[in-house]
Design a protein around this motif. Structure first.
Motif, PDB file in Angstrom:
ATOM      1  N   THR A 140       0.740  -1.014   0.082  1.00 21.46           N
ATOM      2  CA  THR A 140       0.068   0.010   0.023  1.00 21.46           C
ATOM      3  C   THR A 140       0.867   1.165   0.145  1.00 21.46           C
ATOM      4  OG1 THR A 140      -1.542  -1.378   1.331  1.00 21.46           O
ATOM      5  CG2 THR A 140      -2.033   1.031   1.133  1.00 21.46           C
ATOM      6  N   LEU A 141       1.989   1.255   0.822  1.00 18.78           N
ATOM      7  CA  LEU A 141       2.891   2.414   0.734  1.00 18.78           C
ATOM      8  C   LEU A 141       3.402   2.706  -0.662  1.00 18.78           C
ATOM      9  CD1 LEU A 141       4.734   4.317   2.151  1.00 18.78           C
ATOM     10  CD2 LEU A 141       6.329   2.601   2.605  1.00 18.78           C
ATOM     11  N   LEU A 142       3.858   1.768  -1.412  1.00 14.07           N
ATOM     12  CA  LEU A 142       4.229   1.854  -2.820  1.00 14.07           C
ATOM     13  C   LEU A 142       3.337   2.295  -3.884  1.00 14.07           C
ATOM     14  CD1 LEU A 142       6.623  -1.215  -3.263  1.00 14.07           C
ATOM     15  CD2 LEU A 142       7.059   1.095  -2.759  1.00 14.07           C
ATOM     16  N   GLU A 143       1.862   1.719  -3.534  1.00 10.88           N
ATOM     17  CA  GLU A 143       0.730   2.147  -4.333  1.00 10.88           C
ATOM     18  C   GLU A 143       0.457   3.821  -4.144  1.00 10.88           C
ATOM     19  OE1 GLU A 143      -2.624  -0.115  -3.287  1.00 10.88           O
ATOM     20  OE2 GLU A 143      -1.786  -1.906  -4.005  1.00 10.88           O
ATOM     21  N   VAL A 144       0.689   4.029  -2.818  1.00 14.75           N
ATOM     22  CA  VAL A 144       0.453   5.520  -2.612  1.00 14.75           C
ATOM     23  C   VAL A 144       1.462   6.445  -3.247  1.00 14.75           C
ATOM     24  CG1 VAL A 144       0.509   7.481  -0.744  1.00 14.75           C
ATOM     25  CG2 VAL A 144      -0.618   5.107  -0.384  1.00 14.75           C
ATOM     26  N   GLY A 145       2.784   5.694  -3.155  1.00 12.67           N
ATOM     27  CA  GLY A 145       3.858   6.611  -3.975  1.00 12.67           C
ATOM     28  C   GLY A 145       3.363   6.462  -5.342  1.00 12.67           C
ATOM     29  N   PRO A 227      -0.161  24.702  -0.129  1.00 14.04           N
ATOM     30  CA  PRO A 227      -1.152  23.778   0.838  1.00 14.04           C
ATOM     31  C   PRO A 227      -1.799  22.551   0.292  1.00 14.04           C
ATOM     32  CG  PRO A 227      -1.545  26.185   1.326  1.00 14.04           C
ATOM     33  CD  PRO A 227      -0.696  26.267   0.204  1.00 14.04           C
ATOM     34  N   THR A 228      -1.976  23.053  -1.158  1.00 16.90           N
ATOM     35  CA  THR A 228      -2.619  21.993  -1.899  1.00 16.90           C
ATOM     36  C   THR A 228      -1.630  20.837  -2.370  1.00 16.90           C
ATOM     37  OG1 THR A 228      -3.977  23.694  -3.141  1.00 16.90           O
ATOM     38  CG2 THR A 228      -4.006  21.386  -3.978  1.00 16.90           C
ATOM     39  N   LEU A 229      -0.545  21.102  -2.469  1.00 10.78           N
ATOM     40  CA  LEU A 229       0.384  20.143  -2.750  1.00 10.78           C
ATOM     41  C   LEU A 229       0.821  19.530  -1.308  1.00 10.78           C
ATOM     42  CD1 LEU A 229       2.037  19.531  -5.326  1.00 10.78           C
ATOM     43  CD2 LEU A 229       3.810  20.901  -4.874  1.00 10.78           C
ATOM     44  N   PHE A 230       0.692  20.464  -0.141  1.00 10.13           N
ATOM     45  CA  PHE A 230       1.200  19.488   0.845  1.00 10.13           C
ATOM     46  C   PHE A 230       0.088  18.636   1.282  1.00 10.13           C
ATOM     47  CE2 PHE A 230       0.564  19.452   5.553  1.00 10.13           C
ATOM     48  CZ  PHE A 230       1.714  18.805   5.916  1.00 10.13           C
ATOM     49  N   LEU A 234       0.492  14.449   1.735  1.00 14.78           N
ATOM     50  CA  LEU A 234       0.399  14.283   3.058  1.00 14.78           C
ATOM     51  C   LEU A 234       0.503  12.705   3.161  1.00 14.78           C
ATOM     52  CD1 LEU A 234      -0.331  15.539   5.825  1.00 14.78           C
ATOM     53  CD2 LEU A 234      -2.491  14.979   5.528  1.00 14.78           C
ATOM     54  N   SER A 235      -0.242  11.964   2.612  1.00 15.92           N
ATOM     55  CA  SER A 235      -0.478  10.522   3.052  1.00 15.92           C
ATOM     56  C   SER A 235       0.942   9.725   2.924  1.00 15.92           C
ATOM     57  CB  SER A 235      -1.482   9.708   2.026  1.00 15.92           C
ATOM     58  OG  SER A 235      -1.006   9.732   0.794  1.00 15.92           O
ATOM     59  N   LEU A 236       1.904   9.890   1.854  1.00 16.89           N
ATOM     60  CA  LEU A 236       2.977   9.525   1.645  1.00 16.89           C
ATOM     61  C   LEU A 236       3.876   9.870   2.791  1.00 16.89           C
ATOM     62  CD1 LEU A 236       4.534   7.716  -0.326  1.00 16.89           C
ATOM     63  CD2 LEU A 236       5.197   9.875  -1.550  1.00 16.89           C
ATOM     64  N   GLU A 269      -5.159   5.880   7.326  1.00 18.36           N
ATOM     65  CA  GLU A 269      -6.199   6.002   6.668  1.00 18.36           C
ATOM     66  C   GLU A 269      -6.799   7.379   6.275  1.00 18.36           C
ATOM     67  OE1 GLU A 269      -8.929   3.405   5.880  1.00 18.36           O
ATOM     68  OE2 GLU A 269      -8.793   1.806   7.405  1.00 18.36           O
ATOM     69  N   ILE A 270      -6.990   8.165   7.389  1.00 17.01           N
ATOM     70  CA  ILE A 270      -7.636   9.391   7.278  1.00 17.01           C
ATOM     71  C   ILE A 270      -6.640  10.225   6.352  1.00 17.01           C
ATOM     72  CG2 ILE A 270      -7.763  11.587   8.423  1.00 17.01           C
ATOM     73  CD1 ILE A 270      -8.923  10.073  10.734  1.00 17.01           C
ATOM     74  N   SER A 271      -5.162  10.126   6.578  1.00 17.49           N
ATOM     75  CA  SER A 271      -4.377  10.930   5.627  1.00 17.49           C
ATOM     76  C   SER A 271      -4.581  10.484   4.247  1.00 17.49           C
ATOM     77  CB  SER A 271      -3.095  10.965   6.204  1.00 17.49           C
ATOM     78  OG  SER A 271      -2.483   9.592   5.967  1.00 17.49           O
ATOM     79  N   ILE A 272      -4.628   9.185   4.084  1.00 19.02           N
ATOM     80  CA  ILE A 272      -4.729   8.663   2.725  1.00 19.02           C
ATOM     81  C   ILE A 272      -5.975   9.020   2.003  1.00 19.02           C
ATOM     82  CG2 ILE A 272      -5.340   6.561   1.199  1.00 19.02           C
ATOM     83  CD1 ILE A 272      -3.127   5.150   2.968  1.00 19.02           C
ATOM     84  N   CYS A 273      -7.126   9.039   2.782  1.00 21.26           N
ATOM     85  CA  CYS A 273      -8.406   9.535   2.549  1.00 21.26           C
ATOM     86  C   CYS A 273      -8.319  10.928   1.849  1.00 21.26           C
ATOM     87  CB  CYS A 273      -9.604   9.506   3.332  1.00 21.26           C
ATOM     88  SG  CYS A 273     -11.168  10.313   2.965  1.00 21.26           S
ATOM     89  N   ILE A 274      -7.494  12.105   2.600  1.00 22.83           N
ATOM     90  CA  ILE A 274      -7.372  13.417   2.174  1.00 22.83           C
ATOM     91  C   ILE A 274      -6.642  13.490   1.131  1.00 22.83           C
ATOM     92  CG2 ILE A 274      -6.559  15.378   3.012  1.00 22.83           C
ATOM     93  CD1 ILE A 274      -7.138  14.646   5.646  1.00 22.83           C
ATOM     94  N   SER A 275      -5.480  12.737   0.803  1.00 25.69           N
ATOM     95  CA  SER A 275      -4.668  12.731  -0.184  1.00 25.69           C
ATOM     96  C   SER A 275      -5.252  12.362  -1.399  1.00 25.69           C
ATOM     97  CB  SER A 275      -3.242  11.895   0.318  1.00 25.69           C
ATOM     98  OG  SER A 275      -2.546  12.725   1.114  1.00 25.69           O
ATOM     99  N   THR A 276      -5.847  11.144  -1.296  1.00 19.97           N
ATOM    100  CA  THR A 276      -6.385  10.554  -2.449  1.00 19.97           C
ATOM    101  C   THR A 276      -7.324  11.529  -3.031  1.00 19.97           C
ATOM    102  OG1 THR A 276      -6.200   8.393  -1.388  1.00 19.97           O
ATOM    103  CG2 THR A 276      -7.522   8.441  -3.596  1.00 19.97           C
ATOM    104  N   GLY A 277      -8.271  12.287  -2.339  1.00 15.43           N
ATOM    105  CA  GLY A 277      -9.097  13.088  -2.889  1.00 15.43           C
ATOM    106  C   GLY A 277      -8.424  14.300  -3.430  1.00 15.43           C
ATOM    107  N   MET A 278      -7.362  14.943  -2.877  1.00 14.79           N
ATOM    108  CA  MET A 278      -6.481  16.025  -3.552  1.00 14.79           C
ATOM    109  C   MET A 278      -5.906  15.513  -4.770  1.00 14.79           C
ATOM    110  SD  MET A 278      -7.329  18.416  -1.716  1.00 14.79           S
ATOM    111  CE  MET A 278      -6.480  19.797  -2.004  1.00 14.79           C
ATOM    112  N   LEU A 279      -5.408  14.355  -4.656  1.00 18.88           N
ATOM    113  CA  LEU A 279      -4.314  13.874  -5.888  1.00 18.88           C
ATOM    114  C   LEU A 279      -5.541  13.791  -7.066  1.00 18.88           C
ATOM    115  CD1 LEU A 279      -2.174  11.351  -4.219  1.00 18.88           C
ATOM    116  CD2 LEU A 279      -1.596  13.437  -5.411  1.00 18.88           C
ATOM    117  N   LEU A 280      -6.811  13.088  -6.841  1.00 18.85           N
ATOM    118  CA  LEU A 280      -7.611  13.009  -7.886  1.00 18.85           C
ATOM    119  C   LEU A 280      -8.140  14.367  -8.473  1.00 18.85           C
ATOM    120  CD1 LEU A 280      -9.324   9.678  -6.897  1.00 18.85           C
ATOM    121  CD2 LEU A 280      -7.861   9.976  -8.858  1.00 18.85           C
ATOM    122  N   TYR A 281      -8.410  15.356  -7.573  1.00 22.86           N
ATOM    123  CA  TYR A 281      -8.803  16.550  -8.019  1.00 22.86           C
ATOM    124  C   TYR A 281      -7.864  17.446  -8.728  1.00 22.86           C
ATOM    125  CZ  TYR A 281      -9.312  21.613  -6.949  1.00 22.86           C
ATOM    126  OH  TYR A 281      -9.592  23.116  -7.121  1.00 22.86           O
TER     127      TYR A 281
END
Lengths: 288, 83
Positions: A140-145, A227-230, A234-236, A269-281
């Motif tokens: 999962t770490l590599l997937e987030v990367g 902050p958007t980039l941050f 975040l999840s990584l 999990e919460i950090s992955i949720c926020i980051s996935t949302g921002m990345l897809l956005y």
């Protein structure tokens, strides 16, 4: 009977999605394909995959396809015949191998029993989340990367892409009502990942759907670029920080101590949720 | 009765699929696929009623929230073409 109808519709829509002339029509068939395969996963009682397939595969991917379909309309994207034959032969070999494996594997060699046996050591109650974030956390770490890298690639293309601005007051006002509801629901789905069906990636893609609605109306989030980039990274950062922190304390890379595992998994999990949302956005919007 | 309702909803999906396939323009296809989404959501809700698995409710809600976004994305792409 229902399963046969859904399966046939899924095959037909996959075929039509590959072979229709208009790229936009391919996108429409792709929506149907994702939705049908999600329904089929429900019937096969695989709820987690069904949720990913319906939310991410059907909705978010088709928004991306619709958005991209204008840019590549004139370019011929027909692959050569030998390449198609090669892909077909490859998938046939994979199909035969998997079918062979499925019918010959012994019951005690399957990993499902092992997961349920060790579930109490993982800190969460849902077996899927336990595998995703504890037993195989490295994957999962590599997937987030990988998704972070993909979005950095999209950002690198920024000056080459023509970005359409289309201000619409109706969509904007509506998305202002809509976005908090989706954000709340996505956090709920993420939280639910610890107990039953749900999880960070599903919740994150729901959040991305709400943010995509905002970006479709020509507006953007009222935060600046850094902050958007941050938030996207975040999840990584959190994941790597947890891994190294436990490694330094002496537990090993990504090996949570038992009493802290629930807390660390929830934070990740919460950090992955926020980051996935921002990345897809960012991916849907095409820039920060 | 259960089987009949599920069969009816499945038939609904199949008939909607005919319109997606034949739809003279892409807009017809997209509208039919949104109809398919509604039919599929009702199918998920019917499955929830029959099997009692609570996650199906979350799934139906999530899809219903996002189906609108897909429709809006499509409409905005089409409107840009018209300009």
């Amino acid at each position: 009977m229902l399963d046969i109808i859904i399966g046939l519709l899924m095959l037909l829509s996959a075929f039509a999605s590959l072979h229709s002339k208009d790229l936009l029509k391919s996108g429409v068939f792709f929506v149907v394909f994702g939705f049908m395969s999600g329904l089929l996963w429900i019937r096969l009682s695989a709820p987690d995959i069904a949720m990913v397939e319906i939310i991410l595969g059907s909705a978010i991917t088709s928004i991306l396809i619709f958005k991209l379909s204008r840019g590549v309309r004139d370019i011929a994207i027909k692959p050569k015949l030998w390449r198609r034959l090669w892909a077909g032969a490859g998938s046939l070999v994979l199909f035969v191998f998997l079918t062979f494996y499925l019918f010959t594997v012994r019951e005690e060699e399957r990993v499902g029993g092992l997961v349920f046996e060790k579930l109490s050591l993982s800190g969460v109650e849902s077996p899927v989340t336990a595998v995703l974030l504890n037993f195989r956390g490295y994957d999962t770490l590599l997937e987030v990367g990988v998704i972070t890298l993909a979005v950095i690639g999209i950002l690198a293309l920024e000056p080459k892409r023509k970005i359409y601005e289309w201000n619409d007051i109706v969509v904007w006002r509506f998305s202002k009502i809509f976005l908090p509801i989706i954000a709340l629901f996505s956090l709920y789905i993420t939280y639910l990942g610890a107990f039953s069906v749900g999880g960070a990636f599903q919740g994150g893609s729901l959040l991305a759907g709400g943010l995509a609605f905002l970006s479709l109306s020509g507006q953007k989030l009222p935060i600046r670029e850094n902050p958007t980039l941050f938030l996207a990274m975040l999840s990584l950062a959190v994941f790597v920080a947890f891994a190294f922190a436990y490694a330094l304390v002496g537990h090993g890379f990504l090996t949570y101590p038992l009493e802290l595992s629930t807390l660390s998994i929830m934070l990740i999990e919460i950090s992955i949720c926020i980051s996935t949302g921002m990345l897809l956005y960012i991916a849907i919007r095409g820039r920060l | 009765m259960k089987e009949f309702i599920l069969f009816l909803l499945g038939l609904n999906l199949a008939l909607g699929f005919v319109r997606i396939f034949r739809g003279p323009s892409v807009v017809d296809s997209m509208l039919a696929s949104l109809l398919l989404g509604t039919g599929g959501t009702s199918l998920i809700l019917a499955l929830y009623k029959f099997t009692g698995q609570a996650f199906l409710l979350n799934l139906a809600l999530g899809f219903a929230l996002l189906a609108g976004v897909v429709g809006v994305a499509f409409a905005i792409i089409m409107l840009r073409d018209a300009d």
